[in-house]
Structure formats: C-alpha cells, structure tokens
Scaffold this active site. Structure first.
Site, PDB file in Angstrom:
ATOM      1  N   HIS B  77       0.829  -1.210   0.000  1.00 10.49           N
ATOM      2  CA  HIS B  77       0.000   0.000   0.000  1.00 10.49           C
ATOM      3  C   HIS B  77       0.867   1.265   0.000  1.00 10.49           C
ATOM      4  CE1 HIS B  77      -3.886   1.974   0.944  1.00 10.49           C
ATOM      5  NE2 HIS B  77      -3.104   2.903   1.446  1.00 10.49           N
ATOM      6  N   HIS B 149     -10.886   1.764  -1.556  1.00 15.28           N
ATOM      7  CA  HIS B 149     -11.094   1.279  -0.193  1.00 15.28           C
ATOM      8  C   HIS B 149     -11.864  -0.030  -0.281  1.00 15.28           C
ATOM      9  CE1 HIS B 149     -11.261   2.766   4.178  1.00 15.28           C
ATOM     10  NE2 HIS B 149     -10.029   2.692   3.781  1.00 15.28           N
ATOM     11  N   ASP B 171      -6.521  13.645   1.431  1.00 15.80           N
ATOM     12  CA  ASP B 171      -5.343  13.667   0.542  1.00 15.80           C
ATOM     13  C   ASP B 171      -5.097  15.062  -0.042  1.00 15.80           C
ATOM     14  OD1 ASP B 171      -4.075  11.171   0.687  1.00 15.80           O
ATOM     15  OD2 ASP B 171      -5.680  10.249  -0.443  1.00 15.80           O
TER      16      ASP B 171
END
Lengths: 154, 813
Positions: B77, B149, B171
């Site tokens: 990730h 997600h 973000d």
C-alpha cells in the site's frame, strides 16, 4: 440512569427505509413480510430529567415535520404483535451519531449527560417465523463484525 | 518467540508495559514467516530476513513497535513494491526483463509529456505529494486524487465506503500546504445486485447489500462534509462478489503560493482532529492480503467508522491556519497511521514521537496499536515553535483537538518514546529505503474466445431494450440522487441532465472559483470486459473513454490530466502480473500521444477471495479519472437532444469491434474483436470537437461507449424528450460492416453523436475536414426513435418512453 428516546416516521407517512427492507426481504425469498418501520433509538446515560428528555427529543433528535418521538419505549398499535429487531454497535466501535448527540445536548445547555449510544429498531410485520426474522437480521440489518442484534416478539 | 521488553543500548533497562521484543535475529526462515503471518505483517521471507539482518547489525532484536512500523512502511500500500519491482515478463513466448514498470510507463509518460511541453509545462507537482497538482488559474492550482477502499468495504460496506471518502478528502488537504476540497467522485464495481442468495459463498455479503451500504457510506460522509459528489459510475461483474471495488476521489484548489512544504528541525509534530482508537489497525498490510471466508472475523480490526463532523471541523481549522501560515508541512494520517504519516514527513530530517501524548478514544491500547491505528479524521502538521501558541488557540476556538506528540529532530532517525523510554529507533534511510526488490514472473498470452454464432436478428428493437436494461448500461439515478451535487454552488453540469434531469451526462462541470468562468470537466473511463481479451486495449479504451467524456461537454483535451487506479488480483500469479504489464504499456502509449499526463494514482493488489479451495479473482480493473480545464463554462453542452429539426452527426469511425461488448455479453459471448484506439486520429478528433463546442456549433454531444451507437442515440433522445431518425448507411464505417447489429452495438472508441443546430452544419463539417464525420439523421418532434437503412424496414423502432422505462427500471433499488 439511562434515558431512552425513540424517534420514528409519522405513521401516516411513507417509511422509505422500511419499504426498501421489504423489497430486500423478497430478494431473500422470504414471503410473508407485509410491513416494516424503522425507529431510531438514542440512549443517554446520566442525570437527565423528564423535561430535559422531552427537550432533547423535540429540539435535537426529532424532525417535527415528518417524525414523532417518545421518551421510553414505544408501545401501542405501531409495535403490537410485531417482531422487534434491535441492532446496535459492538463495544469499542466508533459511533459518530452518539458523539454528535452529546455535543448537541451540551449545546442545548443541558448538563448531566455522561454518555450516549444509538441503536436501530426495526418493527417487522407479517407471517414470519423466528428463523425468518433471524435470517433477515443477519443478512440485511446487522453486520456481525461491528454490530449485534436482539429479536423479540411484541 | 516474544518476551518482555529489554531494548538494549537504546532504552532504559526496565521494560515498558505492552511492548514486546520479537526474536528475529535468532529465528529460522520458517519462524520468520510465522512471525509475519501471526502479526499480519504481510512481509515475505526476503523482507523478514532483511529486517533480521538490520537488527543483527544493531546487536539487538526489534520491538513489536519497530517491526510493525517497518511492515506498514514497507507494505504494498505504501511502497508499491510490485509496480516498482523487477519483472521477468513473457508475452506470447518472447521474454524480457522490466526494471520498474511504474517508472517506465506511468511516470515515464508524464515525464515525456512534460519534456515535450517544455516551458509550457502545466504540471506543478506530480507523484511526489499526497495528490497530483496542475495549474488552474492565476490564483489556484488544481489538486486531484482517487483512492480505493476495497477490503474494508467488503467487510463493512457502510463504514468502508464512509472512511474511503473521508480518507481521500484528506489527501488534497494534505497536499502542498492544504487544498480546499471542491468536489468528490466515486466509481464502484459490484457483482450483480440480483445474484441468487442461495449461490452466495459463505463469508460474503450479498452484492445488493454491499451496494446499498457503500452508497449510503459515501452519501453520508460526502454530504455532511459539504462537498458535492459530481461524477461517478457503477459497473457489475460477478467476479467482484468477494471483492467489491470502491474508488473514491476528491478534487481541490490550492493557492499557488502554498505548494512547497517542508518540516524544519525543531518543529512540533501536532496531531489534529480525531482521537486514536483501535479501529483500522493493520489497514495498510490488510490491503495486501487475499480475503477469505474467515476475513470477517480475523480482520475486523481493519474496519473503521468515519465521523464527518470531526473531519469538517479539522478541515476548516486547517484552512484557516494555512492562510495564517502557521505551519511548515502537513500530511494526512492514512494507512499506517502515525507511523507512516510522521515517518514520511520526517524522512529527510528525523523525528521523535512521544506516543503517550496521543489523545486516545479509550484506554488499553498497546503502544504499537497507538502508532499504527488508522483511526479516521486525523492530520499531522509540523508547527514551528513560534506559531504553536497561536495554532493551538485557533484549534481550541474552533473546538478541534490538537496535541503536540513530538518534534522533528534532525537526527535522521525514526524515534518513538513511551513515557520517556525509547521503544523504537530506526534509521530513516532503512525505514524508507531498506525494502528489498526482487523479481516476479509475469506472463501474457493472447486468449482465443469462441466467436458468436447467432444470426443478426431482423428486428433489433428488443435487443436495444435488452442492452439498455443491463445493469452496466441502465440508469444509475437511484444512486446519483442520494448525493448532493450542488453544495458549494459551483456545479454547472450535474451528473443527470436533460429535459427531466434524468439523462446520463458524460462529465460533470464545476466552476470552483465562484464568479469566474473557468471550470473543470470531470470524467472517468473504465472498460472492464475488454481486459478479458487484452488488457492493453482495456487500458487504451479507458483513457479514450475518460477523454471523450471530458471533451463531450467542452473540456480542453490539451489541458486534461488523468489519474490511474489499478485494482488487480494477486501479483504473485504470473498471469495477473502479465495483465498489469500489458495495461501499463497502453497507459504510456496512449497518454503520451494524447498529451494527457498522469498526475497521481494508486494500485491495489490481491483482490481475490478464497472459499472452499476455489479462488475468485476480480477482473483486472483500471479506472482512469480525468479532469479537463474549461476556459468558459458557459460554452459547455449536455448530451440531451434540444430541438426538433436539428441535424444528428456521428463523428469517429465504427469498426466491427464487439469483443467484450454489452451486446455480446447480453448474448452470452465475449468474442475477440476488442475495440482499439488510433491515438493519432483520436487526438485530432478531440481537438476538432473541442473547437466545435467552444465555437458554439454543438447543441448536444454524447460519447459512444457501453452499448454503442444505438444506446447513445436512444439516451440522447429520451433525455431530451424528443424523437430521432437515423440512417444507418451514413454512419462512418458502415460500408465495411455487413451486419446491422454489429454496426449499432459495436463499441469502437473515439466516437461521438452530435446535435448540430440549423445553419451551423457547414461550419461543423469544416471543423472535421479529413476526419470521419457524417450527418446521419435528424432530431424529430414526437416520441419515436427510428434507426435503419432507408430502403428497408427500420432495424429499431420504438417510443422513447418505452426505451427510457427499460433503462430506468433495473437499478431502481
């Protein structure tokens, strides 16, 4: 002491969430469900008087145009003879609505609340067995990772 | 294997409650792998051995805090090890070595485009911050990020999607010195909502329940944050049964003088927003494991619940502090929690975190849990000592919790203390640069699917009705209506358009600076089924679709940036990785030719579900999100027919390209003739269309995608409440296609259906000189859609009411 307030859509109005649940029950191949209503439950811990509870219900939790509320547990024709499923978050799961409720109670100038929790109560009518209601609860209403549920026949 | 804490040399000689030292220096290979699995570290043997060697050199074993920090920082990730790794690739028998696929293709494309742009380069910050940044106007840059997600949404759809959107909003807020979010977009992939309950494997939630939960999660968070959700799409394929895909994106505006951020030695590390709890533990490493029917129990810690109110307050206070220039650097607390956020911010200078200072939701958290928790709504800022008092007062005034949890030190080490005792001490160079690279095999062989054998039906009306009613083509109004598209008041073209505001718009247009004519056209492209034939053309088609959607409303193709979001199966399986190589190479080829730089992106692997010894892998899925600059939003057009008597043009050539089409799928086939892209010609068409729209020659424009021309014309007709007559012989490319169904349902790329007003046809044709562009019909009064050759019975003849009903009903959930 726990003060319980239940908020529900007025009986003469459409409960869209309830109607959606009936469609989903059909998808489960369970026939016999004829009515479903959702009730939002708020439980407040601490020293809250009757008048204060009425204020919290009227001014914070209930939309007076489309909803009604009771302090305590609703009784009468809305729930009589129906299956009652109550779904709540497991301990430790973040419950943002309860956090906002605490803030709202403080903003109303009401002191004495020490904690709040929420639950969803579903009133289900029709020719349904306990096994049917359990399946509906597991498949459509509660996610066992974060929630638990209880079933009662009223 | 674990014993009480006795960290030699660096810590006090007394143990710290809740901290374990893990014996990796003396462990066998099998024991190392057992440690990795038991702790959900998702580290392989090579990585575990590298860690063991590092600590052997330090003459001590790591604490669980150090081990967990390394696992999070080295997770797929965070480090994108597959994309950045070494690949032994074999395609149709030919082999080669690829060193860093990501740099060669995605980053490589952007680098090449920027080189060509030279002094006119309009990229500002790409692949270096939490989101991509490009120029917008004199005062603001545009910031864009799309995340996935998936795993959390599979377990708890509401919470997973809720925190997906909450996370991606942070973000842009954590980009530069903080961008103001101006829109959200969402794309979802699920199994069919009518999937039989009795066939559902155990451990999986029904796709309809996932869909409803995901939509509710996105709706509640986005709406409560006061950010309009302006664009999105839904896609259905039963291979998403165990792994739904939830893409969430946010665009923002960043003042041009707030791009550069850098923490300074001596700055305070300040955590702002939500408190830390046990929620979301191991999210980064959890995203690197395959799900199975036990995942709902073993990975429940990865589920998070969002609180939009807390995030909204944090957002507001940060934007105020940004204007007051109270901090030097900011980032969001996402995957890996404080360990990643603080570790990344302090990568170049070093940090010291006092973990006991972190505000907790409840007691009982172990130190490593505090460090790794992915509890939502948290941002980390670096605040200079001189501004701390002002910053903390501001937070207090706005009822936002802010806590100093450490300092940036200048030591170039990642140091964590708990009650003044050191519980982690890792060199930043090892933490960020230590992850080993290793080769993976990848294979791609062109498949050979059976070609359809059915004859062309004489009457295609019923086929059109069938295609319109497939879940992929059908109206998504039930979902779209739940989102607020208008908050912030900048929406120009919303997702639903037309006479009754229910037609499928190609792209949304927003003007985020109120009072300015400048705007953004936001669109997306995704072509899942084409990947079953060739991931190269799947990726090419996704870019083309995103591009033509943006151009169809009036977006400038020369100022369009794109984002890549790869969601794939297990990259350790060579065929899955081979698909990735093919798709990535198309990204380079098409993006460079179109001049559309990738500015940001994300990849998600291991989207496979194991049950009863069988594995369900998702189809390789690439979402391309696009944002095109619009110089004057008043010139934008929607897709619905406007007036009877106007001419209908088709721009772009139709080929016999039904491989992977909705039509073939509705007949039970895949085929092989996948739609291709001619990027040189496509670029010219996009330019000409942009000129025609901004020149006021176009009244309606719609791209041809799922379902081909027949669906595009039908949608324009029923969205406008008008009939239409189309002569199929005039469709560019018709002379090379011998079947009417292939002509009408082919999904060839770079095609538009365009309504041109009276008196503007000649000028419109001139714009497309030398390009495939023909007048094919007329918009008509009444409600009949008639499509066919003039000398024969119509292939399609139906009332628009009937077509619209077929299109609207399937997803009215």
């Amino acid at each position: 002491m726990t003060t319980r307030i239940e908020v529900y859509i007025k009986e003469n109005l459409v409960d869209a969430a309830g109607d959606g649940l009936l469609k989903d029950i059909e998808d489960l191949n369970i026939t016999g469900a004829v009515g479903a209503r959702f009730i939002r439950v708020t439980e407040i811990e601490g020293r809250i008087g009757k008048k204060q509870a009425q204020r919290i219900g009227a001014e914070l939790l209930c939309d007076p145009v489309s909803q009604e509320f009771v302090v305590g547990t609703i009784s009468g024709p809305l729930t009589k003879g129906a299956w009652i499923i109550e779904v709540r978050y497991n301990h430790g799961v973040t419950d943002p609505v309860s956090e906002s409720t605490m803030k709202g109670i403080a903003d109303l100038g009401i002191a004495g609340a020490t904690a709040a929790g929420t639950a969803t109560k579903v009133v289900l009518r029709g020719r349904l067995s306990k096994a049917d209601v359990d399946l509906i609860s597991r498949k459509l209403l509660a996610n066992n990772i974060i929630q638990s549920y209880t079933i009662e026949k009223n | 294997m674990a014993r009480k804490f006795t960290l030699k040399k660096t810590a006090a000689d007394k143990g710290v409650a809740g901290v374990e030292v893990v014996d990796v220096t003396g462990a066998t290979d099998a024991e190392l792998m057992s440690i990795s699995k038991e702790r959900t570290l998702s580290l392989n043997l090579l990585e575990m051995k590298k860690i063991a060697r590092y600590f052997k050199n330090k003459k001590r074993n790591p604490t669980d805090v150090e081990l967990e920090t390394l696992a999070q920082t080295w997770s797929e990730h965070c480090k994108h090890k597959v994309f950045n790794g070494i690949i032994h690739y074999t395609e149709n028998g030919e082999s080669e070595l690829i060193d860093n696929l990501f740099k060669q293709t995605i980053v490589g494309a952007t680098k090449e485009i920027r080189r060509k742009l030279g002094r006119n380069d309009w990229c500002v910050s790409v692949f270096s911050d939490n989101a991509g940044v490009v120029e917008f106007d004199d005062d603001f840059h545009f910031v864009f990020k799309v995340e996935t997600h998936n795993h959390p949404s599979a377990l708890d759809p509401y919470g997973g999607a809720n925190t997906g959107i909450g996370g991606v909003i942070r973000d842009p807020l954590g980009t530069g010195l903080g961008a103001t979010p101006v829109f959200n977009n969402n794309v979802f992939c699920f199994a069919r909502p009518d999937f039989p309950h009795e066939d559902l494997p155990r451990g999986i939630l029904h796709p309809k329940r996932i869909l409803k939960g995901v939509v509710a999660g996105v709706r509640d968070y986005g709406n409560r944050m006061g950010i309009p959700t302006i664009n999105g799409s839904l896609h259905f394929d039963d291979r998403y049964l165990g792994n739904p895909i939830v893409y969430c994106g946010t665009g923002g505006l960043l003042p041009v003088d707030r791009v550069v951020k850098r923490p300074r030695k001596g700055d305070h590390i300040v955590a702002v927003g939500g408190r830390t709890g046990r929620d979301g533990i191991h999210g980064a490493t959890f995203s690197s494991v395959e799900l199975d029917d036990k995942s709902e129990v073993t990975s429940s810690g990865a589920v998070q619940i969002g609180n939009a109110i807390v995030e909204k307050k944090a957002l507001d206070v940060i934007l105020q502090a940004r204007e007051l220039k109270l901090y030097d650097c900011i980032t969001d607390c996402g995957a890996g929690g404080f360990s990643s956020a603080v570790g990344e911010m302090g990568e170049r200078i070093g940090t010291e975190v006092n973990l006991e200072k972190a505000p907790l939701k409840y007691g009982g958290l172990l130190p490593w849990e505090i460090l790794l928790s992915e509890a939502q709504e948290r941002m980390v800022l670096s605040v200079p000592p001189r501004n701390l008092k002002t910053f903390m007062k501001l937070c207090e005034r706005e009822d936002v919790e802010a806590t100093v949890i450490g300092r940036f030190t200048g030591s170039k080490r990642f140091v964590v203390k708990y009650n003044r005792k050191i519980i982690a001490d890792i060199d930043m160079s090892f933490l960020h640069g230590g992850v080993p690279r290793y080769p993976r095999p990848a294979v791609w062989d062109a498949p050979d699917h059976p070609e359809p054998t059915f004859a062309c039906p004489k009457n295609l009306t019923n086929r059109l009705i069938k295609v319109l009613g497939t879940f992929n083509v059908a109206s998504k109004e039930w979902v779209v209506r739940q989102y607020d598209h208008e908050v912030q008041a900048g929406s120009v073209l919303k997702p639903l358009v037309g006479a009754q505001d229910d037609g499928p718009g190609d792209a949304a247009v927003v003007t985020p600076v109120l009072g300015s004519k400048r705007g953004l056209a936001v669109s997306n492209g995704i072509a899942i089924r084409y990947g079953d034939i060739d991931p190269y053309w799947m990726a090419a088609s996704a870019i083309d679709e995103a591009m033509r959607n943006a151009v169809a409303v009036g977006g400038n193709p020369a100022r369009t940036c794109i984002l890549d979001n790869f969601v794939w199966g297990n990259p350790d399986k060579p065929d899955r990785l081979g698909d990735l190589v093919r798709a990535s190479r198309a990204c380079y080829d098409i993006a460079v030719e179109y001049g559309t730089p990738f500015i940001s992106g994300k990849d998600s692997f291991n989207n496979e579900f194991a049950v009863d010894g069988k594995t369900i892998a998702i189809p390789p899925t690439l979402l391309i999100s696009a944002a095109a600059r619009v110089n004057d939003v008043r010139k934008c057009v929607s897709m619905d027919f406007k007036e009877a008597g106007d001419a209908i043009f088709v721009v772009g050539e139709t080929f016999d390209e039904l491989g992977g089409s909705q039509y073939y799928q509705s007949r039970g086939f895949i085929g092989n003739n996948v739609p291709k892209v001619d990027p040189k010609k496509a670029k010219k068409i996009f330019r000409a269309m942009y000129g025609a729209i901004t020149g006021g020659l176009v009244r309606a424009c719609h791209d041809c995608s799922d379902g081909g021309l027949a669906v595009a014309v039908a949608e324009m007709a029923f969205a406008g409440g008008l009939g239409a007559m189309v002569d199929t012989q005039k469709i560019p490319g018709a002379n090379k296609i011998d079947r009417m169904d292939n002509l009408l349902f082919s999904e060839s790329n770079t095609r538009f259906v365009v309504e041109v007003g009276k008196g503007k046809e000649t000028k419109f044709r001139e714009r497309f000189k030398g390009l495939p562009c023909k007048k094919v019909g007329v918009v008509e009064e009444g409600d009949m859609l008639i499509i066919g050759a003039p000398d024969a019975d119509p292939a399609i003849k139906a009332s628009i009411g009937k077509l619209k009903k077929a299109w609207k009903e399937p997803l009215a959930l």
